[in-house]
Design a protein around this motif. Structure first.
Motif, PDB file in Angstrom:
ATOM      1  N   GLU A 266       0.820  -1.207   0.000  1.00 48.27           N
ATOM      2  CA  GLU A 266       0.000   0.000   0.000  1.00 48.27           C
ATOM      3  C   GLU A 266       0.854   1.258   0.000  1.00 48.27           C
ATOM      4  O   GLU A 266       0.422   2.319  -0.432  1.00 48.27           O
ATOM      5  CB  GLU A 266      -0.920   0.011   1.232  1.00 48.27           C
ATOM      6  N   SER A 267       2.105   1.129   0.464  1.00 49.62           N
ATOM      7  CA  SER A 267       2.966   2.300   0.632  1.00 49.62           C
ATOM      8  C   SER A 267       3.944   2.517  -0.509  1.00 49.62           C
ATOM      9  O   SER A 267       4.510   3.610  -0.634  1.00 49.62           O
ATOM     10  CB  SER A 267       3.767   2.180   1.939  1.00 49.62           C
ATOM     11  N   ASP A 268       4.181   1.495  -1.335  1.00 48.48           N
ATOM     12  CA  ASP A 268       5.236   1.600  -2.346  1.00 48.48           C
ATOM     13  C   ASP A 268       4.917   0.632  -3.476  1.00 48.48           C
ATOM     14  O   ASP A 268       4.928  -0.591  -3.277  1.00 48.48           O
ATOM     15  CB  ASP A 268       6.593   1.278  -1.722  1.00 48.48           C
ATOM     16  N   GLU A 269       4.658   1.156  -4.659  1.00 48.06           N
ATOM     17  CA  GLU A 269       4.243   0.300  -5.766  1.00 48.06           C
ATOM     18  C   GLU A 269       5.363  -0.596  -6.275  1.00 48.06           C
ATOM     19  O   GLU A 269       5.099  -1.580  -6.980  1.00 48.06           O
ATOM     20  CB  GLU A 269       3.706   1.147  -6.924  1.00 48.06           C
ATOM     21  N   ARG A 270       6.623  -0.287  -5.947  1.00 46.65           N
ATOM     22  CA  ARG A 270       7.730  -1.125  -6.385  1.00 46.65           C
ATOM     23  C   ARG A 270       8.053  -2.243  -5.385  1.00 46.65           C
ATOM     24  O   ARG A 270       8.985  -3.018  -5.605  1.00 46.65           O
ATOM     25  CB  ARG A 270       8.984  -0.284  -6.637  1.00 46.65           C
TER      26      ARG A 270
END
Length: 435
Positions: free
Chosen positions: A305-309
């Motif tokens: 949820e915090s970082d798409e990578r």
């Protein structure tokens, strides 16, 4: 510069994903890296068999270094210490030998895409004395240590009975948690006790085994339909297991378990199998959103949820899909399906295509009571978990789950050969691993 995909954790989900990515992309334009704190992989649902000696892990484990050479990825031996998301780096903790000397210093590995698959550990819920006095079955090392303790206790009782046949010496085992691990371990202990008579402990048999299975909930095996759980309980009690439900443990001591009722359960061996939580990371995960269980909260695409990578799969992922009131359960089948979904979405992401949501298909639950019985329910998502299976059919399906894992990590040719070899080993190898 090569696109670098780092996978932390070589369990069922991480190892399957590494093999898929390595086989698909190779080494020319991509660098697939698998990080794990062990040198070998063994399927976690088999650890109760390793713990009793019913399975020789040396025959079933997968060496990461040989596997990575075959499948086109790189393997790093180490434990995740922390993440720097701004710089896209992970930090690995220093590795020391058994004398405390540094083997590999703490270092960093860069990533373009990061997949967290470091799994779970047993949750003791802060119960006093558990960490000091109980055995967990989270790794092969823990399973091996339990087997050594079990064999020592069996030898002690055998020698005592040889010198005093009228005595009442017993090996007392207390297992807390009546989910799949606790129930399967309880049954497997009786299989091991029966086999020990073939290997020098002539005066030892299952009557010398006293197993108590303690569950805080209202019944054993809550993942199974009630009638199957009742059948499993009847089978355990027929073997000699004392089953206690609605029985919370308030403390574990060197002498045994203390129940909320005040009763003390004496035990020579104590196993805690009452639930799991995400494996803690020493320096944290640099602000990634975590659930109360410590799992990484992910979108339906399995991205954090915090970082798409950053992706998370397997037991360390908190994945609550649309329309569901519960997260995807920490099961081997979920890990396998998440590995497939993460593989598909990583390919789509690198090709600038829209990602697709993970769809969890609950194929049901199976629990093996060693050679005595197998019970379970199939196709839970299709028929509400009401297709009950028992006996030989259930045992065949249960064994097929492991065979599917072998095919996923080794491919059809080598995987099929290993399945054939495992059948031969059942004939030519001893029934128990005694060393």
């Amino acid at each position: 510069m090569k696109t670098q995909i780092v996978i932390v954790g070589g369990g069922a989900a991480g190892l399957e994903l590494a093999a898929k990515l390595g086989a698909h992309y190779g080494r020319k334009h991509h660098d697939i890296i698998l990080v794990d704190c062990n040198r070998t992989h063994i399927w976690k649902p088999l650890l109760h068999e390793v713990a009793t000696g019913s399975l020789d892990a040396n025959l079933d484990e997968v060496g990461y270094r040989s596997h990575c050479h075959r499948w086109g990825y790189r393997y790093f031996y180490g434990s995740l210490a922390g993440i720097d998301r701004n710089r896209r780096r992970i930090r690995l903790a220093a590795i020391q030998d058994d004398r405390g000397r540094e083997v590999i210093a703490s270092h960093e590995i860069r990533y373009d895409y990061l997949v967290l698959a470091y799994g779970s550990v047993t949750n003791d819920f802060g119960t006093p004395g558990v960490a000091e006095n109980c055995t967990f079955l989270d790794s092969r090392d823990q399973a091996d240590r339990f087997r050594d303790k079990l064999l020592d206790q069996c030898l002690r009782v055998s020698r005592t009975m040889a010198s005093d046949p009228s005595g009442d010496a017993q090996v007392r085992v207390a297992i807390v948690g009546a989910g799949a691990t606790g129930v399967e371990l309880a049954a497997e202990l009786y299989n091991a006790a029966d086999a020990l008579g073939y290997y020098g402990l002539e005066v030892f048999d299952r009557s010398r085994l006293q197993v108590t299975l303690i569950e805080a909930g209202p019944r054993i095996l809550p993942a199974l339909p009630e009638q199957l759980a009742a059948a499993a309980r009847a089978e355990l009690e027929a073997l000699g297991v004392r089953v206690l439900v609605d029985t919370p443990v308030v403390e574990a001591t060197a002498e045994g378990m203390i129940l909320r009722s005040g009763e003390r359960i004496g035990a020579d061996l104590q196993v805690w199998a009452a639930g799991v939580k995400a494996k803690p990371i020493a320096e944290g995960l640099d602000g990634l959103e975590l659930a109360r269980s410590g799992q990484v909260v992910v979108r339906p695409t399995l991205q954090s949820e915090s970082d798409e990578r950053v992706f998370a799969i397997g037991d360390c992922a908190f994945c609550k899909l649309p329309g569901s009131d519960r997260p995807v359960p920490p099961r081997a089948q979920a890990a396998h399906q998440m590995a497939d979904a993460a593989f598909a979405n990583l390919k789509r992401m690198m090709a600038d295509k829209p990602l697709v949501d993970f769809v969890y298909k609950d194929h049901g639950s199976l629990v093996s009571l060693s050679r005595f019985s197998t019970v379970g329910s199939l196709m839970g998502n299709l028929v509400g978990g009401r297709m009950a299976v028992e006996g030989r059919l259930a045992r065949f399906i249960y064994l097929s789950l492991y065979r599917m894992h072998l095919l996923a990590i080794h491919g059809w040719i080598k995987g099929s050969a290993m399945i054939a070899i495992s059948h031969m080993n059942r004939i030519v190898r001893p029934r128990l691993k005694l060393h």
